[in-house]
Design a protein around this motif. Structure first.
Motif, mmCIF file in Angstrom:
data_model
loop_
_atom_site.group_PDB
_atom_site.id
_atom_site.type_symbol
_atom_site.label_atom_id
_atom_site.label_comp_id
_atom_site.label_asym_id
_atom_site.label_seq_id
_atom_site.Cartn_x
_atom_site.Cartn_y
_atom_site.Cartn_z
ATOM 1 N N HIS A 75 0.842 -1.193 0.000
ATOM 2 C CA HIS A 75 0.000 0.000 0.000
ATOM 3 C C HIS A 75 0.883 1.251 0.000
ATOM 4 N N PHE A 106 -10.922 6.397 -6.894
ATOM 5 C CA PHE A 106 -10.980 5.149 -6.120
ATOM 6 C C PHE A 106 -11.591 5.331 -4.733
ATOM 7 N N ASP A 108 -13.483 2.410 -1.443
ATOM 8 C CA ASP A 108 -13.353 1.058 -0.879
ATOM 9 C C ASP A 108 -14.518 0.106 -1.106
ATOM 10 N N SER A 275 -18.103 -1.512 -7.947
ATOM 11 C CA SER A 275 -17.418 -2.139 -6.808
ATOM 12 C C SER A 275 -17.625 -3.648 -6.922
ATOM 13 N N THR A 279 -12.941 -6.604 -8.155
ATOM 14 C CA THR A 279 -11.752 -7.414 -7.853
ATOM 15 C C THR A 279 -12.030 -8.907 -8.042
ATOM 16 N N LEU A 285 -12.867 -2.873 -3.027
ATOM 17 C CA LEU A 285 -12.315 -1.797 -3.847
ATOM 18 C C LEU A 285 -13.469 -1.204 -4.645
ATOM 19 N N TYR A 313 -7.303 3.718 2.534
ATOM 20 C CA TYR A 313 -6.849 2.666 1.625
ATOM 21 C C TYR A 313 -7.206 2.940 0.166
ATOM 22 N N THR A 314 -7.340 4.211 -0.184
ATOM 23 C CA THR A 314 -7.657 4.569 -1.569
ATOM 24 C C THR A 314 -6.707 3.872 -2.545
ATOM 25 N N ASN A 316 -5.956 0.763 -3.062
ATOM 26 C CA ASN A 316 -5.057 -0.237 -2.482
ATOM 27 C C ASN A 316 -4.462 -1.144 -3.575
ATOM 28 N N GLY A 319 -5.878 -4.721 -4.078
ATOM 29 C CA GLY A 319 -7.194 -4.705 -4.738
ATOM 30 C C GLY A 319 -7.043 -4.436 -6.228
ATOM 31 N N CYS A 320 -6.180 -3.474 -6.567
ATOM 32 C CA CYS A 320 -5.978 -3.149 -7.989
ATOM 33 C C CYS A 320 -5.384 -4.336 -8.743
#
Ligand SMILES: *Cc1c(COP(=O)(O)O)cnc(C)c1O
Length: 432
Positions: A75, A106, A108, A275, A279, A285, A313-314, A316, A319-320
């Motif tokens: 992160h 982005f 969460d 959302s 992922t 995310l 956690y923008t 993260n 997640g990406c």
């Protein structure tokens, strides 16, 4: 002590009346379309674990992408910094989304993606000195998440009633939901459009944006509407200078038969909320995608015009990385074929089920989602759910609406067996 017992002593569960809830089920592991509980039972996950899973559980490609990312960069703060996985994910989505949706913000989860869209729509007007634009338009039955802004535009979903005094006011449109062989759809749509016309005539200069779950309302019971209807709504709203937010948190990433539901409507919104499937169901995310036209309204020499919003956690990287791996799987021809096969299976099995049981009505289907209403007293719904679990099917009706929304790795034979199981359960209920 079982997992379920240890949990019961400590944990408060989401959307659960803990006093009357069925015993929680401890899950040890999962693979493909199946979850395995602590007693060794297999459960076919026919709700994609609350609509998040796309390619099956523990998919090795996504698991590997996350593991590799974790060893490189877990992160980093996203204000003033960026990283490879965030940029790549947005570049890839940019190729898949219609012009001019090409600015990515982005957050969460689905609720935050909606909050961001609402705040952007409101502040876009504010930054242009249109300070009277403080209203939002939404649909009766629409569900957009559980944070305060999302609850405000989802108040008529019935999920947030105790909070009503704390919410900002919205204008609500009737939602002309429909099903196969619905004789009244034309009338229902006309009524909704009339209400819209009245709102526009009276309040258009005060309305910042319309928010809608395009084609299907998830949480209020997989209620579907016709794409032509949404198209007409969008045209009218845009002509009145009102911005449009598509909440594709549930419908995104192939669920409705196209990559995004907006493709079936033929209108592009000003904001797109993504959302859940982003992922592949591995990590929380979200993205709020907008246009450069909106983005440019926030550019200024003053900080006050910037969007003052962000989460720890923008973007993260884990997640990406999962998002990129999931998109790779989604783009494979065999995924498209699997989605089509699920869609065909729903159509066939729903028709058969309706014929076989007089408790089944309002059958409806959209892409990989099949649904129907069950003519069963509300008090009997939990025993239906439990009978499904007993047979190894994870199905979680929304009030009287039963739906099957499986991950794309589910085979037609597996989905068929679920419909067969439902048919047998309904037959046994009828005998009692
Ligand atoms: C689930 C859902 C949300 C909320 O997403 P969370 O990740 O649960 O906050 C918002 N909009 C729609 C259409 C959803 O289905």
């Amino acid at each position: 002590m079982t997992l379920a017992d240890r949990d019961k002593a400590l944990i408060w569960h989401p959307f659960t009346q803990e006093k009357t809830a069925l015993p929680r089920i401890g899950i040890r592991n999962a693979q493909g379309a199946y979850l395995y509980d602590e007693n060794g039972n297999a459960l076919m996950d026919l709700i994609s674990s609350w609509w998040v899973n796309l390619h099956g559980h523990a998919h090795p490609d996504i698991a590997l992408a996350i593991a590799q990312q974790a060893q490189k960069l877990e992160h980093v703060i996203f204000a003033g910094f960026t990283h490879e996985s965030a940029v790549t994910l947005c570049e890839q989505l940019n190729l898949l989304l219609p012009h001019p949706l090409s600015r990515f913000f982005f957050s969460d989860n689905g609720s935050t993606a909606v909050e961001v869209a609402l705040k952007m729509a409101y502040q876009a007007a504010h930054n242009q000195n249109k300070k009277e634009k403080t209203l939002f338009l939404s649909f009766e039955g629409g569900y957009h998440g559980d944070t305060f802004g999302a609850m405000s535009v989802g108040i008529q979903s019935g999920f947030h009633d105790p909070f009503e005094p704390l919410l900002f006011s919205t204008l609500t449109l009737p939602f002309p939901h429909t099903w196969i062989s619905d004789p009244h759809i034309q009338e229902k749509e006309e009524i909704a459009l009339e209400v819209l016309d009245q709102y526009i005539a009276k309040y258009s200069h005060q309305i910042a944006a319309l928010i809608v779950e395009p084609l299907i309302q998830g949480a209020s019971g997989m209620r579907m509407c016709r794409p032509e209807f949404i198209k007409q709504v969008i045209r009218k709203v845009k002509d009145a200078g009102i911005l449009v937010i598509f909440d594709e948190v549930m419908t995104g990433f192939g669920r409705t038969g196209t990559l995004f539901a907006l493709e079936q409507i033929g209108e592009t919104p000003d904001f797109l909320c993504l959302s859940k499937g982003l992922t592949g169901g591995f990590l929380p995310l979200a993205l709020t995608v907008t246009t450069d036209e909106i983005y440019n309204l926030f550019l200024s020499d003053e900080f006050a015009k910037a969007l003052s919003h962000g989460h720890s956690y923008t973007a993260n990287p884990l997640g990406c990385a999962a998002g990129i791996a999931s998109l790779n799987l989604l783009r494979q021809p065999k995924t498209t074929q699997a989605m089509k096969a699920l869609s065909d299976t729903h159509t066939r099995c729903l028709t058969e089920l309706e014929k076989a049981s007089d408790r089944v009505h309002r059958i409806r289907q959209l892409g990989t989602i099949g649904a129907f209403d069950l003519n069963l007293p509300p008090a009997q719904m939990p025993s239906f759910t439990q009978a499904c679990l007993k047979r190894g099917f994870l199905i979680r009706p929304l009030k009287q609406s039963v739906y099957l929304l499986p991950p794309y790795c589910t085979t037609p034979e597996m989905l068929e067996s679920a419909y067969q199981g439902i048919q047998e359960i309904l037959a046994s209920l009828a005998r009692r």
